[in-house]
Design a protein around this motif. Sequence first.
Motif, short mmCIF file in Angstrom:
data_model
loop_
_atom_site.label_atom_id
_atom_site.label_comp_id
_atom_site.label_asym_id
_atom_site.label_seq_id
_atom_site.Cartn_x
_atom_site.Cartn_y
_atom_site.Cartn_z
N ALA A 142 0.83 -1.20 0.00
CA ALA A 142 0.00 0.00 0.00
C ALA A 142 0.87 1.25 0.00
O ALA A 142 0.59 2.22 -0.73
N TRP A 143 1.93 1.25 0.80
CA TRP A 143 2.84 2.39 0.83
C TRP A 143 3.51 2.60 -0.51
O TRP A 143 3.59 3.72 -1.02
N PHE A 144 3.97 1.52 -1.12
CA PHE A 144 4.64 1.61 -2.42
C PHE A 144 3.68 2.09 -3.50
O PHE A 144 4.06 2.88 -4.37
N ALA A 145 2.43 1.63 -3.47
CA ALA A 145 1.44 2.07 -4.45
C ALA A 145 1.18 3.57 -4.31
O ALA A 145 1.09 4.28 -5.33
N LEU A 146 1.08 4.07 -3.09
CA LEU A 146 0.88 5.51 -2.89
C LEU A 146 2.11 6.31 -3.30
O LEU A 146 1.98 7.42 -3.85
N LEU A 147 3.29 5.76 -3.09
CA LEU A 147 4.51 6.44 -3.52
C LEU A 147 4.57 6.51 -5.04
O LEU A 147 4.91 7.55 -5.60
N CYS A 148 4.23 5.42 -5.72
CA CYS A 148 4.21 5.41 -7.19
C CYS A 148 3.15 6.37 -7.70
O CYS A 148 3.37 7.07 -8.70
N ALA A 149 2.00 6.42 -7.05
CA ALA A 149 0.95 7.34 -7.46
C ALA A 149 1.42 8.79 -7.31
O ALA A 149 1.06 9.64 -8.12
N HIS A 150 2.21 9.05 -6.31
CA HIS A 150 2.74 10.40 -6.12
C HIS A 150 3.69 10.78 -7.26
O HIS A 150 3.61 11.88 -7.81
N PHE A 151 4.60 9.87 -7.62
CA PHE A 151 5.58 10.19 -8.64
C PHE A 151 5.00 10.18 -10.05
O PHE A 151 5.39 10.99 -10.89
N PHE A 152 4.11 9.27 -10.35
CA PHE A 152 3.63 9.12 -11.72
C PHE A 152 2.33 9.89 -12.01
O PHE A 152 2.11 10.32 -13.14
N ILE A 153 1.48 10.04 -11.04
CA ILE A 153 0.19 10.69 -11.26
C ILE A 153 0.15 12.08 -10.62
O ILE A 153 -0.64 12.92 -11.02
N GLY A 154 0.99 12.31 -9.64
CA GLY A 154 0.98 13.59 -8.96
C GLY A 154 0.08 13.63 -7.74
O GLY A 154 -0.27 14.70 -7.25
N ARG A 155 -0.29 12.45 -7.22
CA ARG A 155 -1.13 12.39 -6.02
C ARG A 155 -0.34 12.94 -4.84
O ARG A 155 0.82 12.60 -4.64
N PRO A 156 -0.95 13.80 -4.04
CA PRO A 156 -0.22 14.35 -2.90
C PRO A 156 0.05 13.29 -1.83
O PRO A 156 -0.69 12.32 -1.70
N LEU A 157 1.14 13.49 -1.11
CA LEU A 157 1.47 12.59 0.00
C LEU A 157 0.66 13.06 1.21
O LEU A 157 1.03 13.99 1.91
N ASP A 158 -0.44 12.38 1.48
CA ASP A 158 -1.35 12.80 2.53
C ASP A 158 -1.30 11.85 3.71
O ASP A 158 -0.31 11.14 3.92
N ILE A 159 -2.35 11.84 4.50
CA ILE A 159 -2.40 11.03 5.71
C ILE A 159 -2.32 9.54 5.41
O ILE A 159 -1.77 8.77 6.20
N TRP A 160 -2.82 9.13 4.25
CA TRP A 160 -2.76 7.71 3.90
C TRP A 160 -1.33 7.24 3.67
O TRP A 160 -0.96 6.13 4.02
N PHE A 161 -0.52 8.10 3.08
CA PHE A 161 0.88 7.76 2.88
C PHE A 161 1.58 7.58 4.22
O PHE A 161 2.31 6.61 4.43
N GLY A 162 1.36 8.52 5.13
CA GLY A 162 1.97 8.41 6.46
C GLY A 162 1.48 7.21 7.23
O GLY A 162 2.24 6.53 7.92
N THR A 163 0.19 6.90 7.09
CA THR A 163 -0.39 5.76 7.79
C THR A 163 0.22 4.45 7.30
O THR A 163 0.56 3.57 8.10
N THR A 164 0.35 4.32 5.99
CA THR A 164 0.91 3.07 5.45
C THR A 164 2.39 2.95 5.79
O THR A 164 2.88 1.86 6.06
N LEU A 165 3.10 4.08 5.80
CA LEU A 165 4.52 4.04 6.17
C LEU A 165 4.69 3.59 7.62
O LEU A 165 5.51 2.71 7.92
#
Length: 83
Positions: free
Chosen positions: A28-51
């Motif tokens: 889940a963390w890796f998917a959110l990180l990829c979404a940030h780099f490739f789609i421009g999704r902001p690193l929000d609370i979900w990124f911190g939670t999965t980390l």
Amino acid sequence: MQDPPPPPRRLTEMTWVVGACTGLWFLAWFALLCAHFFIGRPLDIWFGTTLVGWLLGLLGYAVFRAQRAAARRGDRTAQRGLD
């Protein structure tokens, strides 16, 4: 009245359960990180939670392994029943 059957071994084996759940947090963390780099999704609370979920899973697994090793060595302060 008859006792219910025990749950399957794969659901009660701590190594498998902690490893699988830690792996899911990592995915889940890796998917959110990829979404940030490739789609421009902001690193929000979900990124911190999965980390944090992933890192706590690693920490918990390390503590579990250390306790199990201590129990196998026969240390007096080790937890019992961690086979």
